[in-house]
Design an enzyme around this catalytic site. Structure first.
Site, PDB file in Angstrom:
ATOM      1  CG  ASN A  37      -1.682   1.239   1.380  1.00 32.62           C
ATOM      2  OD1 ASN A  37      -1.866   1.870   0.281  1.00 32.62           O
ATOM      3  ND2 ASN A  37      -2.274   1.440   2.732  1.00 32.62           N
ATOM      4  CD1 TRP A  38       3.512   0.904  -2.827  1.00 29.62           C
ATOM      5  CD2 TRP A  38       3.346   2.200  -4.886  1.00 29.62           C
ATOM      6  NE1 TRP A  38       4.160   0.324  -3.897  1.00 29.62           N
ATOM      7  CE2 TRP A  38       3.871   1.072  -4.924  1.00 29.62           C
ATOM      8  CE3 TRP A  38       2.838   3.193  -6.007  1.00 29.62           C
ATOM      9  CZ2 TRP A  38       4.451   0.324  -6.041  1.00 29.62           C
ATOM     10  CZ3 TRP A  38       3.481   2.649  -7.008  1.00 29.62           C
ATOM     11  CH2 TRP A  38       4.196   1.475  -7.180  1.00 29.62           C
ATOM     12  CE  LYS A  39       0.369   3.327   4.880  1.00 30.95           C
ATOM     13  NZ  LYS A  39       0.109   3.472   6.266  1.00 30.95           N
ATOM     14  CG  HIS A  86      -5.720   1.904   5.375  1.00 31.42           C
ATOM     15  ND1 HIS A  86      -5.029   2.763   6.167  1.00 31.42           N
ATOM     16  CD2 HIS A  86      -4.782   0.872   5.022  1.00 31.42           C
ATOM     17  CE1 HIS A  86      -3.828   2.265   6.494  1.00 31.42           C
ATOM     18  NE2 HIS A  86      -3.632   1.501   5.865  1.00 31.42           N
ATOM     19  CD  GLU A 118      -2.773   5.431   6.933  1.00 32.06           C
ATOM     20  OE1 GLU A 118      -2.800   5.569   5.544  1.00 32.06           O
ATOM     21  OE2 GLU A 118      -1.777   4.919   7.543  1.00 32.06           O
ATOM     22  N   GLY A 169       2.564   1.766  10.940  1.00 28.05           N
ATOM     23  CA  GLY A 169       3.638   2.778  10.828  1.00 28.05           C
ATOM     24  C   GLY A 169       4.510   3.191  11.985  1.00 28.05           C
ATOM     25  N   GLY A 183       2.829  -1.113   4.290  1.00 33.09           N
ATOM     26  CA  GLY A 183       2.943   0.137   4.051  1.00 33.09           C
ATOM     27  C   GLY A 183       4.310   0.532   3.845  1.00 33.09           C
ATOM     28  N   GLY A 184       4.889   1.117   4.898  1.00 35.69           N
ATOM     29  CA  GLY A 184       6.338   1.783   4.569  1.00 35.69           C
ATOM     30  C   GLY A 184       7.387   0.776   4.072  1.00 35.69           C
TER      31      GLY A 184
END
Ligand code: PEP
Length: 252
Positions: free
Chosen positions: A9-11, A95, A97, A173, A234-235
């Site tokens: 997930n590159w956000k 998600h 976020e 994160g 993510g990261g």
């Protein structure tokens, strides 16, 4: 047998140029990789150019969100047919976020899940508890509610396309991963709920990912657990080397 699924997930990261460079290098790094499904989830405007580059390869494309209508006066939104049109196979829904910053609720998650399924898009439904909820001993209640509400009214005939991502919010994160045993306990519980909603046989084929500070140095121990079928990353999905190492987790 459930095929493991590792999704990045590159956000809100990567321009078109950066994204093309990333997937080109990832394809070179992985070669004809088999045995694990690999998915990348760029931002909306990057989907199409990345889809062009991925054509004919084994890496799948996901969007990070979708709207629950097919078309209409919904400024800023993107519909399931639009995502299918650019080549998305998956879509991340709910998600934490999106729940925290953009008003996503269990109800909107449910509408999006049903709409995605009706357009043959595979939803990756995110669930997970806040730290305070965990500390109050509410993890199982929260996750049960999110899974049940997210799947309300979903037709059993399409349910096998669903992926659930268990993402404890306190682990996203933060560098604090749930221990493999903690994640396993919750994910086995989630499989049980899915079994109650549909059938135990269907629950056996639905994949459940873990997400929350997954890194090259913890993926192997997480993937040993029987109810962890992959990761939503993510990261560590933003660098080719770390993402490729996660994809190539050690099978024990
Ligand atoms: C995520 O946002 O889905 C996630 C798991 O992020 P990170 O891997 O950075 O914790």
């Amino acid at each position: 047998m459930r095929i493991p699924i590792i999704a990045g997930n590159w956000k809100m990261h990567k321009t078109v140029g950066e994204a093309i460079d990333f997937v080109t290098r990832l394809q070179e790094e992985l070669g004809e990789w088999e045995g694990t499904e690999v998915v990348v989830a760029p931002s909306f405007i990057v989907l199409d150019p990345v889809a062009q580059r991925l054509k004919g390869g084994t890496i799948s494309l996901a969007a990070q969100d979708v709207f629950w209508e097919e078309k209409g006066a919904y400024t800023g939104e993107v519909s399931p047919p639009m995502l299918r049109d650019v080549g998305c196979r998956y879509v991340i829904i709910g998600h934490s976020e999106r729940r925290a910053y953009f008003g996503e609720t269990d109800e909107t998650v449910n509408k999006k899940v049903k709409m995605a399924l009706s357009h043959d898009l595979n939803p990756i439904i995110c669930v997970g508890e806040f730290l305070e909820e965990k500390e109050r001993g509410d993890t199982f209640n929260v996750v049960e509610r999110q899974v049940k509400e997210g799947l309300r009214g979903v037709d059993a005939g399409t349910a096998r396309q669903i992926v659930v991502a268990y993402e404890p919010i306190w682990a996203i994160g933060t560098g604090k991963t749930a221990s493999p045993e903690q994640a396993q306990e919750v994910q086995s519980f989630i499989r049980g709920i899915i079994g109650d909603i549909f059938s135990p046989a269907l629950a056996e084929v639905i994949r459940i990912q873990y997400g929350g500070s997954v890194k090259p140095d913890n993926i192997d121990e997480l993937m040993v657990q029987p109810d962890i079928d992959g990761a939503l990353v993510g990261g560590a999905s933003l660098e080719v080397e770390s993402f490729a190492r996660i994809v190539r987790f050690e099978r024990k």
